[in-house]
Design a protein around this motif. Structure first.
Motif, PDB file in Angstrom:
ATOM      1  N   SER A  71       0.852  -1.193   0.000  1.00 44.09           N
ATOM      2  CA  SER A  71       0.000   0.000   0.000  1.00 44.09           C
ATOM      3  C   SER A  71       0.886   1.241   0.000  1.00 44.09           C
ATOM      4  O   SER A  71       1.342   1.698   1.051  1.00 44.09           O
ATOM      5  N   LYS A  72       1.137   1.763  -1.196  1.00 42.97           N
ATOM      6  CA  LYS A  72       2.018   2.915  -1.327  1.00 42.97           C
ATOM      7  C   LYS A  72       1.405   4.170  -0.704  1.00 42.97           C
ATOM      8  O   LYS A  72       2.096   4.981  -0.099  1.00 42.97           O
ATOM      9  N   GLY A  73       0.098   4.336  -0.843  1.00 47.48           N
ATOM     10  CA  GLY A  73      -0.576   5.485  -0.253  1.00 47.48           C
ATOM     11  C   GLY A  73      -0.486   5.487   1.259  1.00 47.48           C
ATOM     12  O   GLY A  73      -0.227   6.529   1.872  1.00 47.48           O
ATOM     13  N   ARG A  74      -0.663   4.351   1.868  1.00 47.92           N
ATOM     14  CA  ARG A  74      -0.584   4.239   3.329  1.00 47.92           C
ATOM     15  C   ARG A  74       0.835   4.552   3.808  1.00 47.92           C
ATOM     16  O   ARG A  74       1.036   5.270   4.782  1.00 47.92           O
ATOM     17  N   PHE A  75       1.845   4.027   3.102  1.00 46.19           N
ATOM     18  CA  PHE A  75       3.235   4.284   3.472  1.00 46.19           C
ATOM     19  C   PHE A  75       3.559   5.765   3.310  1.00 46.19           C
ATOM     20  O   PHE A  75       4.197   6.371   4.186  1.00 46.19           O
ATOM     21  N   LEU A  76       3.125   6.351   2.200  1.00 45.47           N
ATOM     22  CA  LEU A  76       3.369   7.779   1.963  1.00 45.47           C
ATOM     23  C   LEU A  76       2.774   8.610   3.085  1.00 45.47           C
ATOM     24  O   LEU A  76       3.433   9.508   3.622  1.00 45.47           O
ATOM     25  N   ASN A  77       1.543   8.322   3.465  1.00 45.99           N
ATOM     26  CA  ASN A  77       0.877   9.069   4.532  1.00 45.99           C
ATOM     27  C   ASN A  77       1.563   8.885   5.880  1.00 45.99           C
ATOM     28  O   ASN A  77       1.707   9.838   6.646  1.00 45.99           O
ATOM     29  N   ALA A  78       1.999   7.678   6.171  1.00 40.08           N
ATOM     30  CA  ALA A  78       2.560   7.368   7.487  1.00 40.08           C
ATOM     31  C   ALA A  78       3.998   7.837   7.665  1.00 40.08           C
ATOM     32  O   ALA A  78       4.372   8.283   8.746  1.00 40.08           O
ATOM     33  N   TYR A  79       4.820   7.755   6.607  1.00 38.25           N
ATOM     34  CA  TYR A  79       6.254   7.961   6.791  1.00 38.25           C
ATOM     35  C   TYR A  79       6.871   9.109   6.002  1.00 38.25           C
ATOM     36  O   TYR A  79       8.005   9.501   6.283  1.00 38.25           O
ATOM     37  N   ILE A  80       6.153   9.659   5.026  1.00 38.82           N
ATOM     38  CA  ILE A  80       6.775  10.675   4.179  1.00 38.82           C
ATOM     39  C   ILE A  80       6.074  12.019   4.255  1.00 38.82           C
ATOM     40  O   ILE A  80       6.726  13.054   4.433  1.00 38.82           O
ATOM     41  N   LYS A  81       4.757  12.044   4.147  1.00 37.77           N
ATOM     42  CA  LYS A  81       4.017  13.312   4.041  1.00 37.77           C
ATOM     43  C   LYS A  81       4.340  14.316   5.132  1.00 37.77           C
ATOM     44  O   LYS A  81       4.540  15.482   4.855  1.00 37.77           O
ATOM     45  N   ASN A  82       4.365  13.905   6.380  1.00 38.83           N
ATOM     46  CA  ASN A  82       4.602  14.849   7.468  1.00 38.83           C
ATOM     47  C   ASN A  82       6.042  14.850   7.967  1.00 38.83           C
ATOM     48  O   ASN A  82       6.360  15.546   8.922  1.00 38.83           O
ATOM     49  N   ALA A  83       6.905  14.088   7.319  1.00 36.39           N
ATOM     50  CA  ALA A  83       8.291  13.966   7.773  1.00 36.39           C
ATOM     51  C   ALA A  83       9.281  14.741   6.908  1.00 36.39           C
ATOM     52  O   ALA A  83      10.371  15.053   7.359  1.00 36.39           O
ATOM     53  N   TYR A  84       8.903  15.065   5.670  1.00 38.18           N
ATOM     54  CA  TYR A  84       9.825  15.717   4.737  1.00 38.18           C
ATOM     55  C   TYR A  84       9.170  16.951   4.131  1.00 38.18           C
ATOM     56  O   TYR A  84       7.963  16.963   3.889  1.00 38.18           O
ATOM     57  N   PRO A  85       9.983  17.991   3.862  1.00 39.49           N
ATOM     58  CA  PRO A  85       9.421  19.163   3.195  1.00 39.49           C
ATOM     59  C   PRO A  85       8.963  18.801   1.785  1.00 39.49           C
ATOM     60  O   PRO A  85       9.531  17.906   1.155  1.00 39.49           O
ATOM     61  N   TYR A  86       7.939  19.492   1.302  1.00 43.33           N
ATOM     62  CA  TYR A  86       7.415  19.171  -0.016  1.00 43.33           C
ATOM     63  C   TYR A  86       6.833  20.416  -0.662  1.00 43.33           C
ATOM     64  O   TYR A  86       6.606  21.435   0.003  1.00 43.33           O
ATOM     65  N   SER A  87       6.580  20.323  -1.950  1.00 42.64           N
ATOM     66  CA  SER A  87       5.845  21.374  -2.656  1.00 42.64           C
ATOM     67  C   SER A  87       5.054  20.752  -3.780  1.00 42.64           C
ATOM     68  O   SER A  87       5.439  19.709  -4.327  1.00 42.64           O
ATOM     69  N   ARG A  88       3.951  21.391  -4.085  1.00 42.89           N
ATOM     70  CA  ARG A  88       3.158  20.964  -5.231  1.00 42.89           C
ATOM     71  C   ARG A  88       3.757  21.588  -6.472  1.00 42.89           C
ATOM     72  O   ARG A  88       3.970  22.799  -6.526  1.00 42.89           O
TER      73      ARG A  88
END
Length: 70
Positions: A51-68
């Motif tokens: 589940s790539k979406g679940r992993f992204l939400n759990a470990y990446i989205k709030n842990a690394y800076p991002y931009s759209r």
């Protein structure tokens, strides 16, 4: 950056640039995000997850800076 299609209910494709540690995620709704300073092992784990979406939400989205970007 080259992205690879993935089997996911909300992610269309994922790409990674090891030189800049940039993870690029294209969602099925057409939006495109880049996450910065993501280590290679985190990308490898993401691509190995069922589940790539679940992993992204759990470990990446709030842990690394991002931009759209799209």
């Amino acid at each position: 950056m080259q992205r690879y299609s993935v089997a996911s209910s909300n992610i269309a494709s994922i790409g990674y640039d090891a030189n800049t540690e940039t993870l690029e995620v294209e969602f099925l709704n057409g939006s495109l995000y880049q996450y910065y300073n993501v280590p290679q092992n985190m990308y490898d784990q993401l691509m190995a997850e069922g589940s790539k979406g679940r992993f992204l939400n759990a470990y990446i989205k709030n842990a690394y800076p991002y931009s759209r970007v799209g």
